[in-house]
Design an enzyme around this catalytic site. Structure first.
Site, PDB file in Angstrom:
ATOM      1  N   ASP A  36      63.359  43.879  25.535  1.00 50.76           N
ATOM      2  CA  ASP A  36      62.100  43.541  26.205  1.00 50.76           C
ATOM      3  C   ASP A  36      61.817  42.043  26.157  1.00 50.76           C
ATOM      4  O   ASP A  36      60.818  41.579  26.716  1.00 50.76           O
ATOM      5  CB  ASP A  36      60.928  44.277  25.548  1.00 50.76           C
ATOM      6  N   ASP A 294      59.259  27.438  73.583  1.00 51.62           N
ATOM      7  CA  ASP A 294      60.178  27.971  72.569  1.00 51.62           C
ATOM      8  C   ASP A 294      59.700  29.317  72.044  1.00 51.62           C
ATOM      9  O   ASP A 294      60.489  30.223  71.791  1.00 51.62           O
ATOM     10  CB  ASP A 294      60.312  26.989  71.402  1.00 51.62           C
TER      11      ASP A 294
END
Length: 508
Positions: A36, A294
């Site tokens: 852990d 675009d």
């Protein structure tokens, strides 16, 4: 709490450690078994921090299980108090060590007798909350502790600053682009002539928290960390707060207008209309770009969005309202914040998904077949399997989402970064054609009805050869629909005959 091999949000102790390691001169003691204690490595690797992470693991081993851990935990706290001389030591268990049901509050009280630093136990239920909820709660707990301490010692300062000022709450370690966002937030408040009183918890001393009430208002850029603190300060000192994330032109405008209203309530009249107009026209390129020729390439394109509540909601708004992209569905894994999230996005997309199950998310993506995905690193992996491009807009993330270069998501510069991300995430027709022409990129061998399906189908060599003749920009869809047809009709091998039958009956 549930058993899982992958999660969108980590365990609670990670949230606590993220807050503790963000403060200056605060040390965290993690009561945990081996396995852990990976936070130190994770933080050093992702943030490329030159300093040692201020986290110490008090390991739960067989000796601890035999005689209890009180002596070991207290010794570790006292040792770090003498070595590091922190202002605060915060003790946190993990989900695993919480099973021992030890009286850690008693450990803290015993250790406090022998230390010069303050010692507190993280007030988090490790079985009921995740990393994000724990970080929010831990930050609020520390602020509440030092506000009460300042009141007790009569050192609290509630006198407002002469000039308009703000506290930025929620800039934490391991946050998604937090350091880059902070640069743009500082620029924004400087442009608005609003002084920054404190930025918490980022590199601030806990002794400075008594200065929080001096600010005119609080600003919470991310809902996942800081909202509880802002609500506490609102209740305790009647401090207004803004929780609108300045991500995207519309959200930035909303946030600035709210700041203008708050300043007006202090009899400080400001008009930021001209500023918003100038920034939108000349600093942010996103406004004109979204209307340029675009962006016509995005006409008819579809996308899905998934991530934490803050970024997923903001990205959905940007795609729909600013870029004109059709969002098929938007979702979040922040189940605790689902009501707010639904209210933000339900009018922008056909469906709202609230889940922390990545398998369900993968199946939804495979079923809806968007042109692009905007999600976490998990959705990026899903997109690779389905040959769908993905832009990462939220944690959980990979080391590539901690760039050394400046890439904010918030503020006006953030709008430029996001516009680039959106445009470049879509595979446009000519681009796909060129990739296909010069040694294409469609290398996926098998795609099933859903990512979690066990019904696999195989392609015959002749069928695969025929598949390569289909233009690249529609090949993925043809392939997926053919496989769906084969699975539905119980074909184990897709031959040329099956392929033609699918084309006729399914109108591929």
């Amino acid at each position: 709490m549930k058993l899982a091999y992958w999660m969108y949000a980590g365990p609670a102790h990670i949230g606590t450690l993220r807050i503790a390691s963000s403060f200056k001169n605060v040390h965290a003691i993690m009561h945990a078994p081996l396995g852990d204690d990976y936070f130190n490595v994770m933080k050093s690797m992702l943030e490329r921090d030159r300093n040692f992470t201020p986290v110490t693991a008090s390991i739960v081993d067989r000796h601890v299980l035999a005689r209890g851990s009180q002596e070991k935990v207290i010794n570790n706290i006292v040792k770090k108090d003498k070595e590091e001389k922190p202002e605060l030591v915060i003790l946190t268990p993990t989900c695993t060590s919480s099973i021992l049901q030890e009286d850690l509050q008693n450990f803290v009280q015993r250790a406090s007798i022998e230390t010069e630093s303050d010692v507190i136990l993280a007030d988090v239920n490790h079985y009921r909350v995740n990393e994000l909820q724990a970080s929010d709660r831990t930050l609020a707990q520390i602020v509440e502790f030092y506000i009460e301490k300042a009141k007790k010692h009569c050192t609290i300062d509630t006198q407002k600053t002469i000039q308009p000022s703000v506290n930025i709450i929620g800039i934490v370690s391991l946050g998604f682009h937090h350091q880059h966002d902070l640069v743009d937030l500082k620029r924004l408040f400087n442009d608005l002539d609003i002084h920054i009183n404190l930025i918490i918890p980022e590199h601030v001393s806990v002794s400075d928290l008594a200065l929080l009430p001096k600010a005119w208002f609080n600003f919470v850029p991310y809902r996942e960390a800081g909202l509880l603190t802002a609500k506490f300060l609102a209740e305790e000192f009647d401090m207004p707060y803004i929780d609108v994330t300045p991500m995207g032109l519309l959200n930035i405008k909303t946030a600035i207008c709210k700041m203008q209203d708050i300043l007006a309530s202090f009899q400080c009249k400001r008009d930021y209309t001209k500023y918003i107009e100038l920034q939108t026209k000349y600093v942010s390129q996103a406004a004109w770009f979204s209307q340029s020729i675009d962006c016509q390439n995005l006409t008819g394109k579809t996308a899905i969005v998934f991530g934490d509540a803050t970024h997923a909601a903001a990205m959905t708004k940007i795609l729909v309202q600013e870029m004109g992209v059709n969002v098929l569905w938007s979702g979040t894994y922040c189940i605790n914040d689902q009501d707010w999230f639904r209210n933000e996005v339900q009018h922008l997309c056909a469906q709202v998904i609230i889940t922390d199950d990545h398998n369900l998310v993968g199946d939804m993506i495979a079923t809806t077949e968007p042109n692009a995905i905007f999600g976490t690193q998990m959705e990026r992996h899903i997109g690779k399997r389905l040959n769908i491009p993905c832009g990462v807009i939220s944690s959980p993330v990979h080391i590539q989402n901690f760039p050394l270069s400046y890439k904010p998501f918030l503020g006006y510069e953030g709008t430029n970064q996001i516009a680039d991300l959106i445009y470049n995430s879509f595979t446009l027709g000519m681009e796909d054609h060129l990739l296909d022409l010069f040694g294409g990129h469609d290398t996926i061998d098998a795609v099933t009805t859903t990512l979690s399906s066990n019904d696999l189908v195989q392609w015959s060599p002749d069928a695969l050869k025929e598949l390569t003749k289909i233009p690249g920009f529609v090949r993925g869809k043809v392939k997926r629909n053919t496989e769906k047809f084969a699975v539905a009709n119980e074909y184990r091998v897709i031959s040329l005959e099956v392929m033609y039958e699918a084309k006729e009956k399914a109108s591929i």
